[in-house]
Design an enzyme around this catalytic site. Structure first.
Site, PDB file in Angstrom:
ATOM      1  N   ARG A  37       0.824  -1.235   0.000  1.00  0.00           N
ATOM      2  CA  ARG A  37       0.000   0.000   0.000  1.00  0.00           C
ATOM      3  C   ARG A  37       0.847   1.270   0.000  1.00  0.00           C
ATOM      4  O   ARG A  37       0.439   2.276   0.579  1.00  0.00           O
ATOM      5  CB  ARG A  37      -0.958   0.031   1.193  1.00  0.00           C
ATOM      6  CG  ARG A  37      -2.116  -0.937   1.091  1.00  0.00           C
ATOM      7  CD  ARG A  37      -3.160  -0.443   0.090  1.00  0.00           C
ATOM      8  NE  ARG A  37      -4.037  -1.548  -0.293  1.00  0.00           N
ATOM      9  CZ  ARG A  37      -5.209  -1.792   0.259  1.00  0.00           C
ATOM     10  NH1 ARG A  37      -5.681  -0.986   1.170  1.00  0.00           N
ATOM     11  NH2 ARG A  37      -5.916  -2.823  -0.139  1.00  0.00           N
ATOM     12  N   ARG A  41      -3.548   6.230   0.700  1.00  0.00           N
ATOM     13  CA  ARG A  41      -4.143   7.444   1.268  1.00  0.00           C
ATOM     14  C   ARG A  41      -3.288   8.142   2.318  1.00  0.00           C
ATOM     15  O   ARG A  41      -3.612   9.263   2.719  1.00  0.00           O
ATOM     16  CB  ARG A  41      -5.521   7.111   1.863  1.00  0.00           C
ATOM     17  CG  ARG A  41      -6.599   7.030   0.795  1.00  0.00           C
ATOM     18  CD  ARG A  41      -7.928   6.627   1.403  1.00  0.00           C
ATOM     19  NE  ARG A  41      -7.857   5.254   1.885  1.00  0.00           N
ATOM     20  CZ  ARG A  41      -8.805   4.668   2.619  1.00  0.00           C
ATOM     21  NH1 ARG A  41      -9.867   5.360   2.979  1.00  0.00           N
ATOM     22  NH2 ARG A  41      -8.679   3.407   2.995  1.00  0.00           N
ATOM     23  N   ARG A  50      -7.036  11.433  -6.006  1.00  0.00           N
ATOM     24  CA  ARG A  50      -8.191  10.522  -6.019  1.00  0.00           C
ATOM     25  C   ARG A  50      -9.503  11.237  -5.709  1.00  0.00           C
ATOM     26  O   ARG A  50     -10.573  10.697  -5.977  1.00  0.00           O
ATOM     27  CB  ARG A  50      -7.985   9.392  -4.986  1.00  0.00           C
ATOM     28  CG  ARG A  50      -6.966   8.345  -5.377  1.00  0.00           C
ATOM     29  CD  ARG A  50      -7.611   7.093  -5.961  1.00  0.00           C
ATOM     30  NE  ARG A  50      -8.604   6.526  -5.072  1.00  0.00           N
ATOM     31  CZ  ARG A  50      -9.916   6.593  -5.245  1.00  0.00           C
ATOM     32  NH1 ARG A  50     -10.406   7.195  -6.295  1.00  0.00           N
ATOM     33  NH2 ARG A  50     -10.740   6.056  -4.385  1.00  0.00           N
ATOM     34  N   ASP A  86      -6.341  -3.131  -7.952  1.00  0.00           N
ATOM     35  CA  ASP A  86      -6.942  -3.798  -6.804  1.00  0.00           C
ATOM     36  C   ASP A  86      -7.137  -5.270  -7.123  1.00  0.00           C
ATOM     37  O   ASP A  86      -7.264  -5.649  -8.290  1.00  0.00           O
ATOM     38  CB  ASP A  86      -8.283  -3.169  -6.415  1.00  0.00           C
ATOM     39  CG  ASP A  86      -8.662  -3.541  -4.979  1.00  0.00           C
ATOM     40  OD1 ASP A  86      -8.118  -2.923  -4.051  1.00  0.00           O
ATOM     41  OD2 ASP A  86      -9.451  -4.481  -4.799  1.00  0.00           O
ATOM     42  N   TYR A 164     -14.285 -12.749  -0.804  1.00  0.00           N
ATOM     43  CA  TYR A 164     -14.967 -11.486  -1.136  1.00  0.00           C
ATOM     44  C   TYR A 164     -16.230 -11.724  -1.960  1.00  0.00           C
ATOM     45  O   TYR A 164     -17.244 -11.066  -1.769  1.00  0.00           O
ATOM     46  CB  TYR A 164     -14.032 -10.545  -1.903  1.00  0.00           C
ATOM     47  CG  TYR A 164     -13.082  -9.783  -1.002  1.00  0.00           C
ATOM     48  CD1 TYR A 164     -13.545  -8.770  -0.180  1.00  0.00           C
ATOM     49  CD2 TYR A 164     -11.728 -10.072  -0.977  1.00  0.00           C
ATOM     50  CE1 TYR A 164     -12.690  -8.060   0.648  1.00  0.00           C
ATOM     51  CE2 TYR A 164     -10.853  -9.377  -0.156  1.00  0.00           C
ATOM     52  CZ  TYR A 164     -11.344  -8.375   0.656  1.00  0.00           C
ATOM     53  OH  TYR A 164     -10.497  -7.687   1.484  1.00  0.00           O
TER      54      TYR A 164
HETATM   55  O1  1CP Z   1       0.377   0.554  -3.284  1.00  0.00           O
HETATM   56  C1  1CP Z   1      -0.158  -0.544  -3.395  1.00  0.00           C
HETATM   57  O2  1CP Z   1      -0.031  -1.452  -2.558  1.00  0.00           O
HETATM   58  C2  1CP Z   1      -0.892  -0.866  -4.677  1.00  0.00           C
HETATM   59  C3  1CP Z   1      -2.294  -0.806  -4.647  1.00  0.00           C
HETATM   60  C4  1CP Z   1      -3.205  -1.846  -4.009  1.00  0.00           C
HETATM   61  C5  1CP Z   1      -3.027  -3.215  -3.713  1.00  0.00           C
HETATM   62  C6  1CP Z   1      -1.776  -4.026  -3.806  1.00  0.00           C
HETATM   63  C7  1CP Z   1      -4.536  -1.526  -3.703  1.00  0.00           C
HETATM   64  C8  1CP Z   1      -5.150  -0.179  -3.854  1.00  0.00           C
HETATM   65  N1  1CP Z   1      -5.173  -2.661  -3.295  1.00  0.00           N
HETATM   66  C9  1CP Z   1      -4.275  -3.708  -3.276  1.00  0.00           C
HETATM   67  C10 1CP Z   1      -4.544  -5.116  -2.943  1.00  0.00           C
HETATM   68  C11 1CP Z   1      -5.730  -5.447  -2.124  1.00  0.00           C
HETATM   69  N2  1CP Z   1      -6.997  -4.968  -2.221  1.00  0.00           N
HETATM   70  C12 1CP Z   1      -5.731  -6.447  -1.127  1.00  0.00           C
HETATM   71  C13 1CP Z   1      -4.540  -7.301  -0.795  1.00  0.00           C
HETATM   72  C14 1CP Z   1      -3.651  -6.635   0.173  1.00  0.00           C
HETATM   73  C15 1CP Z   1      -4.210  -6.515   1.576  1.00  0.00           C
HETATM   74  O3  1CP Z   1      -4.388  -7.564   2.220  1.00  0.00           O
HETATM   75  O4  1CP Z   1      -4.470  -5.386   1.984  1.00  0.00           O
HETATM   76  C16 1CP Z   1      -7.014  -6.521  -0.585  1.00  0.00           C
HETATM   77  C17 1CP Z   1      -7.497  -7.438   0.513  1.00  0.00           C
HETATM   78  C18 1CP Z   1      -7.824  -5.583  -1.285  1.00  0.00           C
HETATM   79  C19 1CP Z   1      -9.269  -5.325  -1.104  1.00  0.00           C
HETATM   80  C20 1CP Z   1      -9.493  -3.919  -0.704  1.00  0.00           C
HETATM   81  N3  1CP Z   1      -9.429  -2.878  -1.571  1.00  0.00           N
HETATM   82  C21 1CP Z   1      -9.719  -3.415   0.589  1.00  0.00           C
HETATM   83  C22 1CP Z   1      -9.850  -4.241   1.871  1.00  0.00           C
HETATM   84  C23 1CP Z   1     -11.281  -4.431   2.225  1.00  0.00           C
HETATM   85  C24 1CP Z   1     -11.528  -5.312   3.447  1.00  0.00           C
HETATM   86  O5  1CP Z   1     -12.039  -4.784   4.446  1.00  0.00           O
HETATM   87  O6  1CP Z   1     -11.252  -6.516   3.398  1.00  0.00           O
HETATM   88  C25 1CP Z   1      -9.817  -2.024   0.483  1.00  0.00           C
HETATM   89  C26 1CP Z   1     -10.088  -1.021   1.573  1.00  0.00           C
HETATM   90  C27 1CP Z   1      -9.616  -1.701  -0.889  1.00  0.00           C
HETATM   91  C28 1CP Z   1      -9.571  -0.347  -1.496  1.00  0.00           C
HETATM   92  C29 1CP Z   1      -8.241   0.107  -1.897  1.00  0.00           C
HETATM   93  N4  1CP Z   1      -7.395  -0.574  -2.754  1.00  0.00           N
HETATM   94  C30 1CP Z   1      -6.259   0.160  -2.960  1.00  0.00           C
HETATM   95  C31 1CP Z   1      -6.377   1.363  -2.186  1.00  0.00           C
HETATM   96  C32 1CP Z   1      -5.351   2.448  -2.137  1.00  0.00           C
HETATM   97  C33 1CP Z   1      -7.617   1.315  -1.526  1.00  0.00           C
HETATM   98  C34 1CP Z   1      -8.203   2.374  -0.609  1.00  0.00           C
HETATM   99  C35 1CP Z   1      -9.347   3.102  -1.220  1.00  0.00           C
HETATM  100  C36 1CP Z   1      -9.060   4.413  -1.918  1.00  0.00           C
HETATM  101  O7  1CP Z   1      -7.930   4.847  -2.102  1.00  0.00           O
HETATM  102  O8  1CP Z   1     -10.034   5.052  -2.304  1.00  0.00           O
END
Ligand code: 1CP
Length: 366
Positions: A37, A41, A50, A86, A164
């Site tokens: 990540r 944010r 964003r 994502d 999911y």
């Molecule tokens: O910088 C980076 O890491 C690249 C971007 C990235 C990656 C690798 C994002 C952007 N998402 C992911 C993978 C991802 N997405 C995972 C695997 C890693 C982990 O375990 O965290 C998972 C489980 C998700 C699903 C997801 N997407 C969640 C988790 C939800 C939950 O409660 O289980 C969330 C909050 C997101 C949204 C998201 N994805 C990425 C960002 C920056 C965000 C935040 C939202 C936003 O910026 O508006």
């Protein structure tokens, strides 16, 4: 945008191969570091870029993904970039609707409820058609990185994506998805197999587009016990690595693969023998015991508690030093044990990166 301008060829020469060398267990001057990540944010420029844009619309814009991937590299000397995207783009490609709901996270308005619902999924996904936007983002970003550091592509693992698709979003118990494992094992395997097939094509497409390493996120390994992990996660993780590597070998390519099974300690020995070059670790595992249990066969990545970034910088430096001493500096990639949180101070992320570079250089001189 003219797509012809971003063809996957004639990429700039790689200037910093530290991360790729560490993946292969080769010697490096310093320990490479990146953060899960890192495009997120916690960066004001990320929030600004964003603002007001739909999350998955952003994912579908190669220019936006490229910009968000590069942002953290302008601030910190990370040794790798990870493409902004994502894991949930795969369920979308299979025909499911996924929305990002503010304050709630990813949401499926119509999750899978019963085995019959598998019939609603696309049986054969054309990844170039459905996920070509990710490939374009990778190609563009690889060019724009200008060889500064390697670019990592990624995917969710089958079990995590299945969870999911059935839960319809994040969950603490994953009881709806686990209900399938216990009640509908055959349908569960059918879905996991469908996901595996798409994931393999998706990862190969990412490499063809320019990804120089691949990470597979099994973020929900922790809610399975050892028995369910053996049956519903591990075989598919292995299949993915084996199939991707077999295909790449045919075209003379070798791209390191990282498996990150969060909270899956019980699977550590097996994960280290699953055709991945690197095993990612969460912060609940002691570096020395992780080394012992993986027997020096793989490189390790991780595993500072992300919350340690709330500590003062001097304390971060001490924690990093201990971590490096525990893992050793060879075959090791420093990272956090999970992603950065939005309220983390970018300055402390910088302190983390600097501590890894400085301490590992010192340790290498000893
Ligand atoms: O910088 C980076 O890491 C690249 C971007 C990235 C990656 C690798 C994002 C952007 N998402 C992911 C993978 C991802 N997405 C995972 C695997 C890693 C982990 O375990 O965290 C998972 C489980 C998700 C699903 C997801 N997407 C969640 C988790 C939800 C939950 O409660 O289980 C969330 C909050 C997101 C949204 C998201 N994805 C990425 C960002 C920056 C965000 C935040 C939202 C936003 O910026 O508006």
């Amino acid at each position: 945008e003219n797509d012809d301008l971003i063809l996957p060829k004639d990429f700039p020469k790689l200037k910093n191969d530290t991360f790729l060398r560490a993946c292969q267990g080769q010697e490096t001057n310093h320990v490479p570091v990146w953060c899960m990540r890192q495009a997120g944010r916690y960066l004001p420029e990320f929030r600004e870029f964003r603002a007001g844009k739909d999350f998955f619309e952003t994912c579908r814009s190669p220019a936006a993904c490229c910009e968000l991937t590069l942002q953290p590299l302008r601030r910190f000397p990370f040794d790798a970039a990870i493409i902004f995207s994502d894991i949930l783009v795969i369920p979308q490609a299979m025909g499911m609707d996924v929305q990002m709901v503010a304050g709630k996270g990813p949401t499926f308005p119509e999750p899978l409820k019963e085995p019959e619902d598998l019939l609603l999924l696309q049986p054969k996904v054309d990844v170039n058609k459905e996920l070509g936007y990710v490939f374009k983002a990778i190609t563009l970003t690889r060019h724009k990185l200008d060889g500064k550091v390697p670019l990592i592509g990624f995917t969710g693992a089958p079990w995590t994506l299945m969870a999911y698709m059935i839960e319809g979003g994040g969950s603490t118990t994953h009881s709806k998805a686990k209900r399938w494992l216990y009640r509908h094992p055959e349908a569960s395997h059918k879905l996991l197999k469908m996901l595996t097939d798409v994931i393999v094509e998706y990862l190969l497409g990412q490499v063809a587009a320019g990804a120089q390493a691949l990470q597979v996120f099994e973020s929900h390994a922790g809610c399975l016990g050892p028995v369910e992990f053996q049956e519903f996660s591990l075989p598919y993780l292995r299949d993915i690595a084996r199939k991707v590597k077999d295909q790449l070998k045919e075209s003379g390519q070798d791209v390191p693969m990282i498996v990150f099974a969060k909270d899956g300690h019980y699977g550590l020995e097996d994960l280290s023998q699953s055709h991945y070059e690197v095993v990612g670790l969460d912060w609940t595992i002691d570096p020395r015991s992780a080394r012992e249990r993986t027997g020096g066969k793989v490189s390790l990545q991780g595993n500072m508690d992300p919350c340690a970034l709330y500590a003062p910088k001097e304390r971060i430096s001490e924690i990093v030093k201990k971590m490096l001493e525990g893992f050793g500096t060879r075959g090791y990639i420093a990272n956090l044990g999970h992603g950065l949180y939005p309220d983390m101070d970018p300055e402390n992320v910088g302190a983390f990166v600097e501590a890894v570079h400085t301490h590992s250089r010192h340790l290498n001189l000893k």
